[in-house]
Design an enzyme around this catalytic site. Structure first.
Site, mmCIF file in Angstrom:
data_model
loop_
_atom_site.group_PDB
_atom_site.id
_atom_site.type_symbol
_atom_site.label_atom_id
_atom_site.label_comp_id
_atom_site.label_asym_id
_atom_site.label_seq_id
_atom_site.Cartn_x
_atom_site.Cartn_y
_atom_site.Cartn_z
ATOM 1 N N ASP A 1 -15.288 0.291 1.826
ATOM 2 C CA ASP A 1 -14.711 1.184 2.820
ATOM 3 C C ASP A 1 -15.676 1.282 3.996
ATOM 4 O OD1 ASP A 1 -13.606 3.279 4.315
ATOM 5 O OD2 ASP A 1 -12.927 4.351 2.536
ATOM 6 N N GLU B 1 -8.218 0.266 11.214
ATOM 7 C CA GLU B 1 -7.367 -0.612 10.413
ATOM 8 C C GLU B 1 -8.131 -1.241 9.247
ATOM 9 O OE1 GLU B 1 -4.126 -2.188 9.167
ATOM 10 O OE2 GLU B 1 -3.865 -1.594 11.262
ATOM 11 N N ARG C 1 -15.070 2.813 6.982
ATOM 12 C CA ARG C 1 -14.643 3.819 7.954
ATOM 13 C C ARG C 1 -15.755 4.804 8.321
ATOM 14 N NH1 ARG C 1 -9.089 5.546 5.044
ATOM 15 N NH2 ARG C 1 -10.441 5.214 3.231
ATOM 16 N N CYS D 1 0.849 -1.186 0.000
ATOM 17 C CA CYS D 1 0.000 0.000 0.000
ATOM 18 C C CYS D 1 0.887 1.238 0.000
ATOM 19 C CB CYS D 1 -0.926 -0.005 1.215
ATOM 20 S SG CYS D 1 -0.045 0.080 2.798
#
Length: 201
Positions: free
Chosen positions: A135, A101, A137, A70
């Site tokens: 995603d 994470e 988050r 990454c």
């Protein structure tokens, strides 16, 4: 139930420069259990009207172990360098280190996603194959952090338009790009971020 607690302010001398830190302990209710998650804010002594801000989600493999899969570790280091430069120029800045994470799926699931990537899945396909969104988050605490430090306008270090949209709920946002060199291990990862997640690369 409290939403969050804030630690005392402490000094943090680093290879990038000298900063201050505070921890924000966020309380989340999961399956009838109150589960605290502790985030970190690294910041300069003073801010201008629109400080440089990096909202960085934890990546243990990249940030600590220097993984080439990454660009996270490189982005973290570059952000710290840029914030240190802003401090030297009298403008100041902040890095918000969120414990999210693997785009919010956790370390255990991230390693399982890595195993799928070893078989040819891209990062989005791997997360979805494990039953997660591309995603996962959440940035709601960031709004509280901005309010705590009385920040109303920022220059956001990011290539992620969804992060710009999320931060714009809390403060006025302009974007500064953050680009680090690619390598043979993360070329597909970066291409997926651009093609499927809309990153401005």
């Amino acid at each position: 139930m409290e939403k969050f607690q804030v630690s005392q302010k402490a000094k943090l001398p680093t290879r990038f420069g000298n900063f201050f830190i505070q921890s924000f302990r966020e309380f989340k209710l999961e399956k009838e259990c109150e589960c605290p998650v502790e985030h970190l804010v690294v910041f300069t002594d003073k801010f201008c009207d629109a400080p440089l801000v990096r909202v960085h989600s934890e990546c243990l493999t990249g940030d600590v172990f220097g993984s080439h899969k990454c660009d996270c570790g490189g982005e973290l280091a570059l952000a710290m360098e840029k914030i240190a430069q802003e401090q030297e120029n009298g403008k100041g800045g902040m890095l918000i280190y969120l414990r999210q994470e693997g785009r919010g799926i956790g370390l255990f699931n991230k390693v399982n996603a890595y195993a799928l990537q070893d078989k040819g899945y891209d990062t989005v396909e791997a997360n979805e194959a494990l039953g997660f969104k591309s995603d996962n988050r959440n940035y709601s605490l960031v709004g509280d952090i901005f309010e705590y430090y009385k920040i109303k306008k920022i220059r956001l270090l990011t290539n992620n338009p969804k992060k710009i949209e999320a931060m714009s709920k809390y403060v006025e946002v302009s974007r500064d790009s953050i680009v680090v060199p690619s390598n043979c291990y993360n070329e597909k990862y970066l291409a997926t971020k651009k093609a499927k997640l809309g990153h401005l690369l």
